[in-house]
Design an enzyme around this catalytic site. Structure first.
Site, PDB file in Angstrom:
ATOM      1  N   TYR A 133     -56.998  -5.913 -38.942  1.00 55.84           N
ATOM      2  CA  TYR A 133     -56.625  -5.619 -40.333  1.00 55.84           C
ATOM      3  C   TYR A 133     -56.758  -6.799 -41.280  1.00 55.84           C
ATOM      4  O   TYR A 133     -56.266  -6.726 -42.409  1.00 55.84           O
ATOM      5  CB  TYR A 133     -55.147  -5.187 -40.441  1.00 55.84           C
ATOM      6  CG  TYR A 133     -54.556  -4.335 -39.376  1.00 55.84           C
ATOM      7  CD1 TYR A 133     -54.936  -3.003 -39.245  1.00 55.84           C
ATOM      8  CD2 TYR A 133     -53.579  -4.834 -38.530  1.00 55.84           C
ATOM      9  CE1 TYR A 133     -54.334  -2.205 -38.285  1.00 55.84           C
ATOM     10  CE2 TYR A 133     -52.980  -4.035 -37.572  1.00 55.84           C
ATOM     11  CZ  TYR A 133     -53.366  -2.720 -37.454  1.00 55.84           C
ATOM     12  OH  TYR A 133     -52.769  -1.924 -36.508  1.00 55.84           O
ATOM     13  N   CYS A 152     -65.021 -14.979 -26.505  1.00 51.35           N
ATOM     14  CA  CYS A 152     -66.440 -14.914 -26.819  1.00 51.35           C
ATOM     15  C   CYS A 152     -66.654 -13.784 -27.812  1.00 51.35           C
ATOM     16  O   CYS A 152     -67.105 -12.680 -27.455  1.00 51.35           O
ATOM     17  CB  CYS A 152     -67.226 -14.646 -25.547  1.00 51.35           C
ATOM     18  SG  CYS A 152     -66.784 -15.811 -24.267  1.00 51.35           S
TER      19      CYS A 152
END
Ligand SMILES: *Cc1c(COP(=O)(O)O)cnc(C)c1O
Length: 432
Positions: free
Chosen positions: A334, A361
């Site tokens: 968000y 990653c």
């Protein structure tokens, strides 16, 4: 500081709930979730007192336990006389393991499986908050099989957009949750439910959204819901005993967030409710609300150890930490705001702009951008992220096969482990 449980000690260290966070990081390791138990209890009491004062004895705040769910928190809720919301068999199981009896538990979710319904009824769940007709049918069938009458509330959408983030706005007509009043579907499901033999309809529920500060959202929702209650009374002779207005009160993540006075807000909602009941000539139903975030968010802090420091001249600086989106996915989800502090260097000037990023990653693995830290920030410093008590541990994953951090409770100047750190062996526990 954004919350009164955050202070700076004479040694220049960040203190949380009166305890030195640098020492806590040393003692328990990082990443580390801290939870200020005294603050959680205070937050509960603000609600329970305000409810008693403004709504009367039948009213009850329910802790929306999806905000942070583990055994000990249900013990705290039991001791603080809070009802609870649960949204899965997993949360029900955890509450039961903590000895929380389910008579004041409300089972939410827009899609409860048959197995969930069986499990909840077998364990004497107090209430279903039914989302749709399918669910009402399934609950009726299971209640008939077991030979009980199951109490339920119906989740309705009053058609309010709380002007908050789209992703957490749930009270609009086109929401995936509940039945809309505006389209007539709320009335349809009410009429249908009233005909079911093994169901006792006790009232209605709505939840307009989350991280809400807007002035009168709850008042507007309450008025629309009460008008619906009065309408059902007129048309079907059915009077709701309970009206549940959901959760959503906002908390301070950053200095620019307003401070929300829960007692004052509840008193304003209560005034609007009483006035509306009078106008509509209906009795005051038992009022419930379901705070999650505002019970636990400011009771939380996460500690990390800084690792790689990357300066890209003319572009951007990165401070990497030993956790990230697996323990706090909220920026990735968000773009949530957070306050980041350098716990062992609280007295130094904050003159170095950087992004605090995780170790995964994934370039979206960011805790916060545009953070100001002291320019001396380096490997092995302790980075603290404030207000992480809600929707961090409960959303945590093992992405990149990272073990989840422990939860350490801070209480009256002492600390103890409530959830232990996952080990590498834990990661393979279910691998055959
Ligand atoms: C998420 C949720 C809550 C809690 O919302 P907060 O913003 O954490 O207070 C309450 N009720 C329902 C139905 C929810 O889905």
């Amino acid at each position: 500081m954004i919350c009164d449980n955050i202070t700076v000690g004479e040694n220049g260290h960040l203190y949380f709930a009166g305890q030195d966070t640098v020492e806590l990081a040393k003692q328990y390791g990082t990443p580390l979730y801290l939870l200020d138990e005294d603050k959680i209890r205070d937050n509960c009491r603000v609600y329970t007192k305000a409810f008693k004062k403004h709504f009367g004895p039948g009213a009850r705040p329910l802790y929306a336990s999806k905000a942070n769910s583990f055994k000990h928190i249900y013990e705290i809720m039991r001791e603080e006389n809070m009802g609870i919301d649960v949204v899965s068999s997993g949360e029900i199981y955890t509450a039961l393991q903590a000895g929380y009896s389910l008579e004041n538990a409300y089972f939410h979710s827009n899609n409860k499986t048959d197995e969930d319904i069986r499990y909840a009824i077998a364990n004497h769940i107090g209430y279903f908050v039914a989302d749709n007709v399918e669910e009402v049918k399934a609950v009726d069938a299971e209640a008939a099989r077991v030979g009980i009458r199951q109490k339920i509330l119906l989740r309705l959408t009053p058609g309010i957009d709380p002007h908050t983030y789209e992703a957490v706005a749930t009270g609009k007509v086109d929401s995936k949750f509940g039945s809309a009043i505006e389209t007539g579907q709320a009335e349809e499901i009410t009429a249908f439910t009233l005909q079911q033999k093994h169901i006792e309809l006790v009232g209605f529920h709505c939840h307009v959204g989350s991280q809400v500060f807007a002035e009168d959202i709850f008042e507007r929702a309450a008025v629309i819901m009460l008008e619906f209650v009065a309408d059902m009374k007129k048309k079907y002779g059915y009077m709701a005993q309970q009206l549940d207005l959901g959760g959503g009160y906002g908390v301070r993540y950053v200095d620019s967030d307003p401070y929300l006075d829960v007692d004052k807000k509840v008193s304003e909602v209560a005034a609007a409710i009483k006035e509306t009941c009078q106008r509509l000539n209906i009795d005051l139903p038992d009022i419930h609300m379901e705070p999650g975030r505002s019970i636990v968010a400011n009771a939380g802090m996460t500690l990390y150890t800084a690792g790689t420091l990357k300066k890209i001249p003319g572009y951007k600086n990165y401070v990497s930490i030993d956790g990230g989106m697996p323990d706090n996915p909220r920026f990735a989800l968000y773009k949530s705001n957070y306050t980041c502090l350098l716990a062992n260097k609280m007295e130094e000037a904050k003159d170095f702009e950087c992004s605090v990023v995780g170790r995964c990653c994934e370039s979206g693995d960011i805790i916060q951008e545009h953070v100001m830290l002291p320019h001396s920030v380096c490997r092995n410093d302790i980075v603290a992220v404030c207000t992480t008590g809600a929707y961090n541990y409960s959303m945590a994953s093992n992405y990149n096969r990272l073990p989840r951090p422990p939860i350490v409770m801070l209480c009256g100047g002492k600390s103890y482990v409530a959830v232990r750190r996952e080990s590498l062996a834990d990661l393979c526990l279910n691998d055959l």
